[in-house]
Write an enzyme that holds these catalytic residues in place. Structure first.
Site, PDB file in Angstrom:
ATOM      1  CB  ALA A   1      -0.954   0.100   1.252  1.00  0.00           C
TER       2      ALA A   1
ATOM      3  CG  ASP B   1     -10.403  -5.068  13.301  1.00  0.00           C
ATOM      4  OD1 ASP B   1     -10.556  -4.590  14.624  1.00  0.00           O
ATOM      5  OD2 ASP B   1      -9.186  -4.897  12.872  1.00  0.00           O
TER       6      ASP B   1
END
Length: 588
Positions: free
Chosen positions: A398, A467
């Site tokens: 990322a 989450d």
């Protein structure tokens, strides 16, 4: 044995025929005591003819026997040379020919899964005679792992292209002002007004100067950046393109350059990223770019056990990649670009890391794979290692956001955060009118923060991410900005079950952006089906050449969950009149 038996049979047959030839003249001589000379000549000729015929028969049978023994090999070779092999046959033949020599000396090849070429690569393919031979072997291993061809879109038809050409993905926006950019290149005037050289370079690059690297560290390139965008590497262009409303412009050509950069740049440094409950690595590239690496911890087809709590699951590298694509297809553009890559655990991590905490955790598994586990709060132990096959590892990379010293971020606790307890429930799980309380709290009592949070809840529900305990914003933009949708590794764990509690913000607040709702309706149509555009978009990732990043079950679950979101909105509209937050007023 067969040949000798056959010859013995021929010998018996030949002897029996000769006895017949002899018996016939003898019996004839008994009836005629004084045969003529011509009669004896005829008998002799018949005997010779019979002998000749039997010899010819024997030679013919032997030739047929030899042909039958040789035919399978010669026939197969001639057939295989005349019939072209399919791609699958070719890849399988390449794999078997490459690993057959190692199979005889490696008993561990007899075990392991057989449904994925990724798990069949043999450790003996790696010669240990110098760095060059090692890298060559790694490249061969990568080719075997990525033997499957990249999925291709339907010829002449792209649903993703059609989706992004739709007016809902091309809505006009107010012209960006100077304060709407997160970072900017300093002008001459800004540079001259700076109080010191340190301040001059704090936020950008002056027009008439160059930023030259002073680093003497091995492996880094000598770079010289100016205000000209052509001198900036892709990661810096990404940072300079962040605005108040989105992380990147979907039409920016730098997006493709950035993802290509993440998959091709040489890795020169790796350290473990601090914080968090699971293993994450920070990698550096020669031109000072960085990326967040999450390794493959489980196979794509592995579904989370229904008995596990949401905080007990491993993060998934393919979930990070799929989340980026889904966020972009929804028109949010709030997740940093993520791409898949194959790396060499040994040469790309173990041999170059300066992190002693990380390097101490490397080991070779009993089957010859290079493994490590790092050090983190919960899921880093020798019982839960990350292993190459035997050196190759799938990871997600990322793009990193700007350094906090340049672009500080604020972390916000989500009002719909779960209790992270095995027995206790959060307040929102017990109070159906919980949203009324949230609406009274800043920053949810004005602006777009609440509908931004509902956008994020819809994204999380579609990919089944439970989450989401915190989210972040850039401090520079205050409360008038988008939310960063970071850390999506626990998404796409279950396809067979939907988690309705993730939609609690939408169900309890009954509010949604008009642009978001219209895009959801568009993605529910057959011509723009969410599962189809996701399948096509994910097929462009490099790891799609190994295996689809999401299984068909996960893709179909997206369509099912999208229909659920639309039903919830419809139910809200049946109870309330102010459900739609009109963010595109005047654009029908």
């Amino acid at each position: 044995m067969i040949r000798f038996g056959f010859l013995a049979g021929l010998h018996a047959l030949f002897g029996f025929s000769m006895s017949l030839s002899v018996v016939v003249p003898l019996s004839s001589s008994m009836t005629r005591q004084k045969p003529g000379r011509s009669t004896r000549s005829i008998y002799l000729s018949l005997a010779c003819l019979s002998l000749t015929l039997h010899l010819l028969l024997a030679f013919f049978c032997l030739s047929v026997l030899q042909t039958a023994c040789v035919l399978p090999t010669s026939s197969f070779s001639s057939t295989s040379s005349s019939i072209p092999r399919t791609d699958t046959q070719h890849h399988l033949s390449v794999f078997h020919s490459s690993s057959s020599s190692a199979a005889s000396s490696s008993p561990r090849n007899e075990a392991g899964p057989h449904n994925d070429v990724h798990h069949k690569v043999n450790a003996n393919m790696f010669p240990h005679k110098g760095r060059n031979s090692f890298n060559e072997a790694f490249e061969r291993e990568k080719k075997l792992i990525g033997a499957r061809k990249m999925p291709q879109k339907v010829k002449g038809h792209s649903k993703v292209e059609a989706l992004f050409q739709h007016p809902l993905y091309n809505l006009p926006r107010p012209e960006l002002q100077e304060e709407d950019w997160l970072l900017k290149v300093k002008t001459n005037k800004d540079a001259s007004n700076a109080g010191s050289e340190e301040e001059e370079w704090e936020d950008g690059i002056s027009n008439d100067s160059k930023w030259q690297s002073a680093s003497q560290e091995k492996g880094y390139d000598k770079v010289a950046w100016t205000s000209d965008v052509e001198t900036h590497p892709p990661w810096l262009r990404f940072h300079l393109g962040i605005t108040r409303w989105e992380l990147f412009n979907r039409k920016d050509p730098n997006l493709a350059q950035l993802t290509h950069y993440l998959t091709t740049q040489r890795i020169i440094s790796v350290v473990q990223k601090t914080g968090g409950t699971q293993l994450k690595l920070l990698v550096s590239f020669p031109n000072y770019g960085q990326a967040l690496l999450k390794p493959m911890r489980q196979s794509r087809d592995a579904e989370t056990d229904a008995n596990l709590f949401y905080f007990s699951d491993f993060e998934r590298h393919n979930a990070e990649i799929a989340a980026f694509h889904l966020d972009r297809l929804l028109g949010f553009n709030r997740i940093p670009p993520v791409v898949g890559r194959l790396i060499n655990v040994t040469s790309d991590i173990r041999e170059i890391t300066s992190d002693q905490r990380l390097s101490r955790t490397f080991f070779t598994s009993p089957v010859g794979n290079t493994c490590f586990h790092g050090q983190c709060e919960y899921y880093c132990s020798i019982e839960k290692p990350v292993c190459g096959q035997p050196h190759v590892l799938e990871v997600s990379l990322a793009a990193m956001l700007p350094d906090l010293s340049l672009a500080p971020r604020r972390s916000w606790r989500s009002p719909w955060r779960r209790s992270y307890s095995r027995t206790k429930l959060a307040q929102w799980e017990k109070d159906p009118a919980y949203c009324d309380t949230v609406k009274q709290m800043p920053p949810y009592n004005h602006g777009t923060r609440l509908v931004d949070l509902i956008d994020m809840a819809i994204l999380d529900f579609l990919m089944s991410n439970m989450d989401r305990h915190h989210y972040e914003t850039f401090e520079k933009f205050g409360n008038e900005s988008f939310l960063l949708h970071l850390d999506n590794g626990r998404a796409f764990g279950r396809h067979s079950r939907d988690e309705p509690s993730i939609l609690a913000p939408l169900q309890q607040c009954c509010s949604i952006r008009r642009s978001t709702l219209l895009r959801l309706h568009l993605l529910s149509l057959p011509g723009y089906a969410l599962s189809d555009v996701m399948r096509e978009s994910l097929a462009q990732d490099p790891l799609a050449g190994v295996a689809p990043l999401l299984s068909e079950a996960h893709l179909h679950a997206l369509d099912r969950r999208l229909a659920t979101v639309l039903r919830v909105v419809q139910a809200c509209q049946g109870r309330h009149s102010d459900v739609i937050y009109n963010d595109i007023e005047g654009h029908d």
